[in-house]
Design an enzyme around this catalytic site. Structure first.
Site, PDB file in Angstrom:
ATOM      1  N   ASP A 146     -16.160   7.857  -2.822  1.00  0.00           N
ATOM      2  CA  ASP A 146     -16.020   6.372  -3.204  1.00  0.00           C
ATOM      3  C   ASP A 146     -16.433   6.243  -4.687  1.00  0.00           C
ATOM      4  OD1 ASP A 146     -15.657   3.682  -2.986  1.00  0.00           O
ATOM      5  OD2 ASP A 146     -17.526   3.426  -1.470  1.00  0.00           O
ATOM      6  N   GLY A 195      -6.909   1.847  -3.674  1.00  0.00           N
ATOM      7  CA  GLY A 195      -5.682   1.592  -4.089  1.00  0.00           C
ATOM      8  C   GLY A 195      -5.436   1.605  -5.689  1.00  0.00           C
ATOM      9  N   ASP A 216     -11.858  -3.556   0.811  1.00  0.00           N
ATOM     10  CA  ASP A 216     -12.708  -3.278   1.965  1.00  0.00           C
ATOM     11  C   ASP A 216     -12.258  -4.361   2.997  1.00  0.00           C
ATOM     12  OD1 ASP A 216     -14.212  -1.481   0.609  1.00  0.00           O
ATOM     13  OD2 ASP A 216     -16.039  -2.412   1.274  1.00  0.00           O
TER      14      ASP A 216
HETATM   15  C1  GLA Z   1     -17.306   0.587  -0.620  1.00  0.00           C
HETATM   16  C2  GLA Z   1     -16.286   1.275   0.357  1.00  0.00           C
HETATM   17  C3  GLA Z   1     -16.675   0.992   1.882  1.00  0.00           C
HETATM   18  C4  GLA Z   1     -18.055   1.408   2.079  1.00  0.00           C
HETATM   19  C5  GLA Z   1     -19.279   0.886   0.871  1.00  0.00           C
HETATM   20  C6  GLA Z   1     -20.370   1.819   1.270  1.00  0.00           C
HETATM   21  O1  GLA Z   1     -17.555  -0.739  -0.531  1.00  0.00           O
HETATM   22  O2  GLA Z   1     -15.030   0.833   0.134  1.00  0.00           O
HETATM   23  O3  GLA Z   1     -15.758   1.427   2.587  1.00  0.00           O
HETATM   24  O4  GLA Z   1     -18.048   2.951   1.764  1.00  0.00           O
HETATM   25  O5  GLA Z   1     -18.570   1.228  -0.375  1.00  0.00           O
HETATM   26  O6  GLA Z   1     -21.412   1.507   0.262  1.00  0.00           O
END
Ligand code: GLA
Length: 398
Positions: A146, A195, A216
């Protein structure tokens, strides 16, 4: 060299090349569970074990859900050698992996190319190879990587513009892929950078098996539908081994009604999206389980042809999407994004089918024969009529 020797030696090369080739991963969209949407930072070892137990007991494992993925907040501190340890919510990651594996399931984990994860835990910056090795030693099978605080590095490099530092971003994702590959353990690699820079165009190049295409998800119809329906046009970037990921499921988390969750599951199946349940699997209603375990919806998502579905038409809030399937049948979803239940008509010629067809209604679990070239169904507000259509000749139906 004699002909026999030449043939033998080229045979040997082929065999060696074959044995050296990495195991193909994610030939269909990954299915499983992820801790974030329900547990967020509260997730513990016990919750992950309970999720694995539930998947076995309630039939999800047998329906195809395989990965049990720990999201952010498992990370502890690095020791003097830089080796990352899990925090006290996860006392023994190797023992947890062994437990999950003993149930016939696989374990996933989470990190960031940045110094910190999105929830401010330790990331992998500068420790990529070391972390990949740790994951492999624990027996990890899936990594969600991430972007999070790596955005700061990119912002600096791009003089304030994260997107401008694109080559560096690609490098960071490639680096972790290579580190995972070097361990020799098959680990599904899931890119999460929301994205940016049209990741679907370069995700496979950096070794991604799936990549998030959006920000998200939230457990609301508005957010889920905004994300899901915005996937129109991305179909050509998905296929076996590399999938678009519009984020994890919210089915069963309580913020949507049954029609809305059926829309969520149908749309994700049409999109050949990863199906990662995000609810508390140890406590769920029969309706939630029926949505997650619907065999037709799963089969449509997991179809081995691996063609993502796409929008055929949109008239106001009424959308028709279709997805070709490996047996020559088609999945067609009639979505009503409007506020009132509305009849919708599917003309068979619009999905290149003959006038006489057999329909299976996925959610009603009924079979319908259409002889006059069109099918009309009343679609609830925010709901869907989800069909699998077989193209039978008229004589087959007599
Ligand atoms: C980001 C990701 C989420 C999750 C959080 C965790 O927002 O997009 O899917 O993994 O981090 O902190």
């Amino acid at each position: 060299m004699s002909l026999t020797l030449t043939l033998l030696s080229s045979f040997a090369t082929a065999v060696c090349a074959q044995t050296a080739r990495p195991i193909p991963l994610a030939q269909t969209p990954p299915m499983g569970w992820n801790s974030w949407n329900h547990f967020a930072q509260r997730v513990t070892d016990a919750d992950v074990r309970a999720a694995a137990d539930a998947m076995v007991a309630n039939g999800m494992r047998d329906a195809g859900y395989t990965y049990v993925n720990i999201d952010d907040s498992w990370e502890g501190t690095r020791d003097a050698d830089g080796v990352l340890h899990s925090n006290n919510k996860f006392p023994d990651m190797k023992a947890l992996a062994d437990y999950v594996h003993s149930k016939g399931l696989k374990l996933g984990i989470y990190s960031s190319p940045g110094a910190r994860t999105c929830a401010k835990y330790e990331g992998s910056l500068g420790h990529e190879a070391q972390d990949a090795k740790t994951y492999a030693e624990w027996g990890i099978d899936f990594l969600k990587y991430d972007l999070c605080s790596y955005g700061d590095v990119l912002r600096k490099e791009g003089h304030g513009n994260v997107a401008a530092a694109f080559p560096l971003q690609k490098q960071a994702y490639r680096k972790m892929h290579d580190a995972l590959a070097a361990t020799g353990r098959p680990i599904v690699y899931s890119l999460c950078q929301y994205g940016m820079n049209s990741v679907w165009e370069w995700g496979p190049e950096v070794g991604g098996n799936v990549w998030r295409t959006t920000g998200d998800i939230k457990d609301t119809y508005e957010r889920m539908s905004l994300i899901g329906f915005s996937q129109a046009g991305l179909a050509r970037y998905a296929g076996p081994g590399h999938w678009n990921d519009p984020d994890m499921l919210e089915v069963g988390n309580g913020g949507m009604n049954g029609d809305e969750y059926r829309t969520h599951m149908s749309l994700w199946a049409m999109l050949a999206a990863p199906l990662l349940a995000g609810n508390d699997l140890s406590k769920m209603t029969a309706e939630t389980l029926a949505i997650l375990e619907n065999r037709d919806a799963i089969a449509i998502d997991q179809d081995p042809l691996g063609i993502q579905g796409d929008r055929l038409s949109a008239v106001g809030p009424l959308e028709i999407w279709s997805k070709p399937l490996s047996d020559g049948s088609k999945a067609v979803a009639l979505f009503n994004r409007g506020e009132l239940e509305t009849p919708m008509t599917l003309a068979m010629r619009d999905v290149s089918l003959e006038t006489a067809v057999k329909l299976h209604d996925v959610w009603a679990d009924t079979d319908i024969t259409v002889l006059n070239g069109a099918y009309t169904a009343v679609v609830p507000k925010h709901g869907v009529v989800f069909l699998r259509i077989r193209n039978n000749s008229y004589s087959d139906m007599q």
